[in-house]
Structures are given as C-alpha cells and as structure tokens.
Design a protein around this motif. Sequence first.
Motif, PDB file in Angstrom:
ATOM      1  N   THR A 150      10.115 -14.226  -5.277  1.00 27.70           N
ATOM      2  CA  THR A 150       9.460 -13.184  -4.487  1.00 27.70           C
ATOM      3  C   THR A 150       8.191 -13.762  -3.867  1.00 27.70           C
ATOM      4  O   THR A 150       7.676 -14.793  -4.317  1.00 27.70           O
ATOM      5  CB  THR A 150       9.086 -11.973  -5.354  1.00 27.70           C
ATOM      6  OG1 THR A 150       8.189 -12.396  -6.381  1.00 27.70           O
ATOM      7  CG2 THR A 150      10.318 -11.317  -5.957  1.00 27.70           C
ATOM      8  N   LYS A 151       7.681 -13.095  -2.856  1.00 25.23           N
ATOM      9  CA  LYS A 151       6.503 -13.592  -2.143  1.00 25.23           C
ATOM     10  C   LYS A 151       5.315 -13.783  -3.076  1.00 25.23           C
ATOM     11  O   LYS A 151       4.581 -14.766  -2.973  1.00 25.23           O
ATOM     12  CB  LYS A 151       6.141 -12.638  -0.999  1.00 25.23           C
ATOM     13  CG  LYS A 151       5.038 -13.148  -0.111  1.00 25.23           C
ATOM     14  CD  LYS A 151       4.837 -12.249   1.084  1.00 25.23           C
ATOM     15  CE  LYS A 151       3.703 -12.779   1.952  1.00 25.23           C
ATOM     16  NZ  LYS A 151       3.462 -11.901   3.099  1.00 25.23           N
ATOM     17  N   LYS A 206      -3.631   0.977  -7.358  1.00 22.58           N
ATOM     18  CA  LYS A 206      -3.148  -0.075  -8.256  1.00 22.58           C
ATOM     19  C   LYS A 206      -1.633   0.006  -8.419  1.00 22.58           C
ATOM     20  O   LYS A 206      -0.929  -1.006  -8.359  1.00 22.58           O
ATOM     21  CB  LYS A 206      -3.843   0.021  -9.628  1.00 22.58           C
ATOM     22  CG  LYS A 206      -3.362  -1.016 -10.627  1.00 22.58           C
ATOM     23  CD  LYS A 206      -3.550  -2.433 -10.133  1.00 22.58           C
ATOM     24  CE  LYS A 206      -3.045  -3.440 -11.152  1.00 22.58           C
ATOM     25  NZ  LYS A 206      -2.764  -4.734 -10.564  1.00 22.58           N
ATOM     26  N   ALA A 207      -1.114   1.214  -8.622  1.00 20.06           N
ATOM     27  CA  ALA A 207       0.334   1.381  -8.754  1.00 20.06           C
ATOM     28  C   ALA A 207       1.025   0.984  -7.453  1.00 20.06           C
ATOM     29  O   ALA A 207       2.043   0.286  -7.475  1.00 20.06           O
ATOM     30  CB  ALA A 207       0.672   2.823  -9.120  1.00 20.06           C
ATOM     31  N   LEU A 208       0.478   1.412  -6.320  1.00 21.57           N
ATOM     32  CA  LEU A 208       1.070   1.060  -5.031  1.00 21.57           C
ATOM     33  C   LEU A 208       1.087  -0.451  -4.836  1.00 21.57           C
ATOM     34  O   LEU A 208       2.074  -1.016  -4.377  1.00 21.57           O
ATOM     35  CB  LEU A 208       0.325   1.741  -3.881  1.00 21.57           C
ATOM     36  CG  LEU A 208       0.855   1.437  -2.483  1.00 21.57           C
ATOM     37  CD1 LEU A 208       2.317   1.855  -2.342  1.00 21.57           C
ATOM     38  CD2 LEU A 208       0.000   2.125  -1.422  1.00 21.57           C
ATOM     39  N   SER A 209      -0.001  -1.101  -5.215  1.00 21.66           N
ATOM     40  CA  SER A 209      -0.074  -2.555  -5.102  1.00 21.66           C
ATOM     41  C   SER A 209       1.050  -3.215  -5.899  1.00 21.66           C
ATOM     42  O   SER A 209       1.694  -4.152  -5.422  1.00 21.66           O
ATOM     43  CB  SER A 209      -1.444  -3.037  -5.607  1.00 21.66           C
ATOM     44  OG  SER A 209      -1.529  -4.434  -5.554  1.00 21.66           O
ATOM     45  N   GLY A 218       4.359  -5.277  -4.382  1.00 14.88           N
ATOM     46  CA  GLY A 218       4.445  -6.697  -4.702  1.00 14.88           C
ATOM     47  C   GLY A 218       3.298  -7.500  -4.137  1.00 14.88           C
ATOM     48  O   GLY A 218       3.426  -8.704  -3.896  1.00 14.88           O
ATOM     49  N   HIS A 219       2.156  -6.832  -3.941  1.00 19.30           N
ATOM     50  CA  HIS A 219       0.979  -7.546  -3.444  1.00 19.30           C
ATOM     51  C   HIS A 219       0.347  -8.346  -4.573  1.00 19.30           C
ATOM     52  O   HIS A 219       0.328  -7.891  -5.723  1.00 19.30           O
ATOM     53  CB  HIS A 219      -0.042  -6.553  -2.873  1.00 19.30           C
ATOM     54  CG  HIS A 219       0.410  -5.910  -1.597  1.00 19.30           C
ATOM     55  ND1 HIS A 219      -0.063  -4.701  -1.151  1.00 19.30           N
ATOM     56  CD2 HIS A 219       1.305  -6.316  -0.646  1.00 19.30           C
ATOM     57  CE1 HIS A 219       0.501  -4.394   0.003  1.00 19.30           C
ATOM     58  NE2 HIS A 219       1.344  -5.357   0.328  1.00 19.30           N
ATOM     59  N   ALA A 220      -0.161  -9.507  -4.250  1.00 17.35           N
ATOM     60  CA  ALA A 220      -0.766 -10.379  -5.252  1.00 17.35           C
ATOM     61  C   ALA A 220      -2.024  -9.760  -5.847  1.00 17.35           C
ATOM     62  O   ALA A 220      -2.318  -9.964  -7.027  1.00 17.35           O
ATOM     63  CB  ALA A 220      -1.082 -11.743  -4.642  1.00 17.35           C
ATOM     64  N   SER A 259      -6.662  -5.779  -3.597  1.00 17.39           N
ATOM     65  CA  SER A 259      -7.460  -5.845  -2.365  1.00 17.39           C
ATOM     66  C   SER A 259      -6.552  -5.969  -1.127  1.00 17.39           C
ATOM     67  O   SER A 259      -6.880  -5.455  -0.062  1.00 17.39           O
ATOM     68  CB  SER A 259      -8.477  -6.984  -2.414  1.00 17.39           C
ATOM     69  OG  SER A 259      -7.825  -8.226  -2.492  1.00 17.39           O
ATOM     70  N   ILE A 260      -5.410  -6.639  -1.270  1.00 17.13           N
ATOM     71  CA  ILE A 260      -4.460  -6.730  -0.155  1.00 17.13           C
ATOM     72  C   ILE A 260      -3.975  -5.328   0.209  1.00 17.13           C
ATOM     73  O   ILE A 260      -3.930  -4.957   1.380  1.00 17.13           O
ATOM     74  CB  ILE A 260      -3.275  -7.651  -0.511  1.00 17.13           C
ATOM     75  CG1 ILE A 260      -3.756  -9.090  -0.688  1.00 17.13           C
ATOM     76  CG2 ILE A 260      -2.166  -7.568   0.549  1.00 17.13           C
ATOM     77  CD1 ILE A 260      -2.724 -10.022  -1.289  1.00 17.13           C
ATOM     78  N   THR A 261      -3.645  -4.553  -0.800  1.00 16.66           N
ATOM     79  CA  THR A 261      -3.167  -3.178  -0.572  1.00 16.66           C
ATOM     80  C   THR A 261      -4.253  -2.335   0.071  1.00 16.66           C
ATOM     81  O   THR A 261      -4.001  -1.620   1.045  1.00 16.66           O
ATOM     82  CB  THR A 261      -2.740  -2.541  -1.904  1.00 16.66           C
ATOM     83  OG1 THR A 261      -1.807  -3.411  -2.552  1.00 16.66           O
ATOM     84  CG2 THR A 261      -2.114  -1.174  -1.688  1.00 16.66           C
TER      85      THR A 261
END
Length: 176
Positions: free
Chosen positions: A72-73, A155-158, A162-164, A167-169
């Motif tokens: 995965t990414k 946090k759950a959405l992140s 599959g965000h690392a 902060s990306i989310t």
Amino acid sequence: VRGGRDRIAAPGECGRLLAALDGGDRSLWATAMYGGLRRGELMALRIEDVDLGAGVIHVRAGWDPSVGEIATKSGKDRRVPISAILRDYLDEHLLGLEWQEGLVFGATATSPFTLSPTAGRARRAWKAAGLSSITLHECRHTFASLMIAAGVNAKALSTYMGHATISITLDRYGHL
C-alpha cells in the motif's frame, strides 16, 4: 466542491451516479465512493480481504501496472469499515462473481480491471443519464467528505484513508 481533482459528489448524486452503471462497474465505483480505496488498492483487492461478517475491508496491497501487486502507499495494511450502503453493493457483486477466490474487481480472478475501458464505460453511462462524470480519485474525496459529514474524527478518517500521518488528512480535508 468542483474543479480538477477536488470534485466531490453530493450524497444524492452518489446514488444517481451508481444507478446509471452496470452491475460489476457499479460495485467498483461504490467501493471507491463509500470505501475510499485508491485505484491501485481497488485493483489489488482480493475476495478474502472483504469481510462482510465483520463489516470491514482489509486493504493489504496496491497494484502497479508495470510491476503488479505492491505494498500500500503508506506501507501499512489498514481496515476500512463497510457502510450499510456499500455492503449491499459488495454482497451482490461477490455473489455474482464466477470465481470464489482472487480479485474482487478483476477482469479475471488473477488479472485486475483496466482503468481506461472501465472509466470509459462509466463516462458513457453517466453522459447518457445526463450526469457529470467523476473519477475514482474524486470518489475517494467523496468518501472523505461523507465521513466528515457523518462526524468521523480526523484520526479515524486518516486511518481509513491510509494516510501516513493525520496532518496529511487535515491538510487535504480540514476545510471540510
């Protein structure tokens, strides 16, 4: 939000977009829209990764057209909840598959779908229905917006996306 890669389908529009598609394509686009999987993750998704009983999709791999199955990414496996609406699409699709193991959305059990013809069929169906087309990546944005509207915390959405990092989310979807 419309324009470029930021298009997000409204909840009612999601249903109309999916209704315009044929069965196998419908479940693929529903999984992008209501599960938020990346294109490569959809291509690599295996039947055993979909646990309807537990209500979760295990995202364990991605797909690269040159290499085949890849990590995965983020390099990590993740679990994505299966919403009630997605469950219906997946259940119907899995029951209709000609194989019992292998790829969920494959052209065959071992060969993934090809994006160009798949997207072309969808665009033609949406045009015939008088709907604006959407890409698989935009379906991922739609998933994020639906989760935020449902009150899912960042946090759950992140984790689901599959965000690392969180902060990306927040950088990508904080404005929603």
